[in-house]
Design an enzyme around this catalytic site. Structure first.
Site, PDB file in Angstrom:
ATOM      1  N   GLY A 257     -15.823   3.006   3.640  1.00 42.20           N
ATOM      2  CA  GLY A 257     -14.366   3.489   3.554  1.00 42.20           C
ATOM      3  C   GLY A 257     -13.738   3.054   2.237  1.00 42.20           C
ATOM      4  O   GLY A 257     -12.509   3.318   2.501  1.00 42.20           O
ATOM      5  N   GLN A 258     -14.429   2.618   1.168  1.00 40.59           N
ATOM      6  CA  GLN A 258     -13.728   2.427   0.138  1.00 40.59           C
ATOM      7  C   GLN A 258     -13.402   3.498  -0.672  1.00 40.59           C
ATOM      8  O   GLN A 258     -14.237   4.331  -1.109  1.00 40.59           O
ATOM      9  CB  GLN A 258     -14.540   1.195  -0.559  1.00 40.59           C
ATOM     10  CG  GLN A 258     -13.790   0.660  -2.048  1.00 40.59           C
ATOM     11  CD  GLN A 258     -14.558  -0.295  -2.685  1.00 40.59           C
ATOM     12  OE1 GLN A 258     -15.653  -0.447  -2.656  1.00 40.59           O
ATOM     13  NE2 GLN A 258     -13.682  -1.026  -3.770  1.00 40.59           N
TER      14      GLN A 258
ATOM     15  N   HIS B 188     -10.254  -5.128  -3.429  1.00 41.16           N
ATOM     16  CA  HIS B 188      -8.835  -5.361  -2.903  1.00 41.16           C
ATOM     17  C   HIS B 188      -8.878  -6.057  -1.496  1.00 41.16           C
ATOM     18  O   HIS B 188      -9.919  -5.373  -0.854  1.00 41.16           O
ATOM     19  CB  HIS B 188      -8.111  -4.026  -2.902  1.00 41.16           C
ATOM     20  CG  HIS B 188      -8.550  -2.932  -2.390  1.00 41.16           C
ATOM     21  ND1 HIS B 188      -9.339  -2.165  -3.155  1.00 41.16           N
ATOM     22  CD2 HIS B 188      -8.188  -2.505  -1.291  1.00 41.16           C
ATOM     23  CE1 HIS B 188      -9.894  -1.231  -2.392  1.00 41.16           C
ATOM     24  NE2 HIS B 188      -9.093  -1.180  -1.208  1.00 41.16           N
ATOM     25  N   LEU B 189      -8.034  -6.666  -1.024  1.00 40.65           N
ATOM     26  CA  LEU B 189      -8.162  -6.844   0.248  1.00 40.65           C
ATOM     27  C   LEU B 189      -6.810  -6.571   1.018  1.00 40.65           C
ATOM     28  O   LEU B 189      -5.754  -6.548   0.415  1.00 40.65           O
ATOM     29  CB  LEU B 189      -7.895  -8.647   0.164  1.00 40.65           C
ATOM     30  CG  LEU B 189      -8.209  -9.628   1.279  1.00 40.65           C
ATOM     31  CD1 LEU B 189      -9.446  -9.555   2.095  1.00 40.65           C
ATOM     32  CD2 LEU B 189      -8.133 -11.020   0.907  1.00 40.65           C
TER      33      LEU B 189
ATOM     34  N   ASP C 148       0.781  -1.173   0.003  1.00 43.73           N
ATOM     35  CA  ASP C 148      -0.070   0.013   0.001  1.00 43.73           C
ATOM     36  C   ASP C 148       0.828   1.167  -0.291  1.00 43.73           C
ATOM     37  O   ASP C 148       1.968   1.261   0.609  1.00 43.73           O
ATOM     38  CB  ASP C 148      -1.043   0.226   1.317  1.00 43.73           C
ATOM     39  CG  ASP C 148      -2.107   0.917   1.219  1.00 43.73           C
ATOM     40  OD1 ASP C 148      -3.157   0.641   0.849  1.00 43.73           O
ATOM     41  OD2 ASP C 148      -1.896   2.045   0.873  1.00 43.73           O
TER      42      ASP C 148
HETATM   43  P1  5GP Z   1      -9.714   1.661   0.244  1.00 47.22           P
HETATM   44  O1  5GP Z   1      -9.747   2.765   1.237  1.00 47.22           O
HETATM   45  O2  5GP Z   1     -10.200   1.666  -1.094  1.00 47.22           O
HETATM   46  O3  5GP Z   1     -10.090   0.179   1.065  1.00 47.22           O
HETATM   47  O4  5GP Z   1      -8.139   1.377   0.178  1.00 47.22           O
HETATM   48  C1  5GP Z   1      -7.324   1.670  -0.957  1.00 47.22           C
HETATM   49  C2  5GP Z   1      -6.053   1.882  -0.429  1.00 47.22           C
HETATM   50  O5  5GP Z   1      -5.123   1.980  -1.891  1.00 47.22           O
HETATM   51  C3  5GP Z   1      -5.693   2.782   0.320  1.00 47.22           C
HETATM   52  O6  5GP Z   1      -4.985   2.390   1.386  1.00 47.22           O
HETATM   53  C4  5GP Z   1      -4.507   3.593  -0.444  1.00 47.22           C
HETATM   54  O7  5GP Z   1      -3.577   4.159   0.336  1.00 47.22           O
HETATM   55  C5  5GP Z   1      -4.088   2.761  -1.503  1.00 47.22           C
HETATM   56  N1  5GP Z   1      -3.446   3.007  -2.675  1.00 47.22           N
HETATM   57  C6  5GP Z   1      -4.500   4.172  -3.390  1.00 47.22           C
HETATM   58  N2  5GP Z   1      -3.493   4.604  -4.576  1.00 47.22           N
HETATM   59  C7  5GP Z   1      -2.459   3.711  -4.588  1.00 47.22           C
HETATM   60  C8  5GP Z   1      -1.251   3.821  -5.461  1.00 47.22           C
HETATM   61  O8  5GP Z   1      -1.277   4.337  -6.490  1.00 47.22           O
HETATM   62  N3  5GP Z   1      -0.518   2.572  -5.171  1.00 47.22           N
HETATM   63  C9  5GP Z   1      -0.623   1.885  -4.084  1.00 47.22           C
HETATM   64  N4  5GP Z   1       0.364   1.175  -3.888  1.00 47.22           N
HETATM   65  N5  5GP Z   1      -1.671   2.070  -3.235  1.00 47.22           N
HETATM   66  C10 5GP Z   1      -2.574   3.124  -3.460  1.00 47.22           C
END
Ligand code: 5GP
Ligand code: ZN
Length: 125
Positions: free
Chosen positions: A104-105, A111-112, A40
């Protein structure tokens, strides 16, 4: 699981689709036919890995009851558990699937989160 059929159309604007295609260079910790894993960008713990399907699935509610989707779900969790052991998280870890805005997505490609390396607390924020 939701009734909506997962069409798996690639989303040209999806950041995770770009990572899968190599358009955004990323170091994969795991690559199989169906899933990839990478760190991440904003880690919330010493280990914070994202395990994602190669195909664009918006969120877990868009999976169908097809054998293919069941297998994908199984693979995501199995690969996460294997990776956790490889990353020496034998004392414990957390798997999280944020779903939808209130869940919170922020990236709308399933993704997991595999999070570990520190004591987790409950409830999460
Ligand atoms: P969500 O909030 O949708 O469950 O998680 C999305 C995750 O993707 C977040 O923890 C955020 O830090 C990560 N993320 C967002 N953009 C990028 C990126 O460009 N590269 C990587 N490696 N992680 C990302
Ligand atoms: Zn995508």
């Amino acid at each position: 699981m939701g009734l909506e059929t997962n069409t798996r159309q690639p989303d040209l604007n999806c950041i995770f689709c770009k990572i899968v295609k190599g358009e955004i260079p990323s170091k994969f910790l795991l690559e199989t036919q169906d899933v990839v894993a990478f760190n991440d960008i904003s880690p919330q713990a010493p280990t914070h890995v994202l395990i994602i399907p190669r195909e664009h699935v918006k969120d877990i509610s868009k999976l169908s009851e097809s054998a293919e989707d069941r297998a994908l779900l199984g693979t995501l969790f199995q690969q996460a558990a294997e990776l956790a052991l490889k990353l020496k998280l034998e004392n414990g870890f957390r798997l999280v699937v944020n779903t939808g805005d209130e869940g919170g997505q922020t990236v709308h490609h399933l993704h997991l989160h595999l999070i570990g390396g520190r004591q987790m607390v409950w409830p999460p924020g």
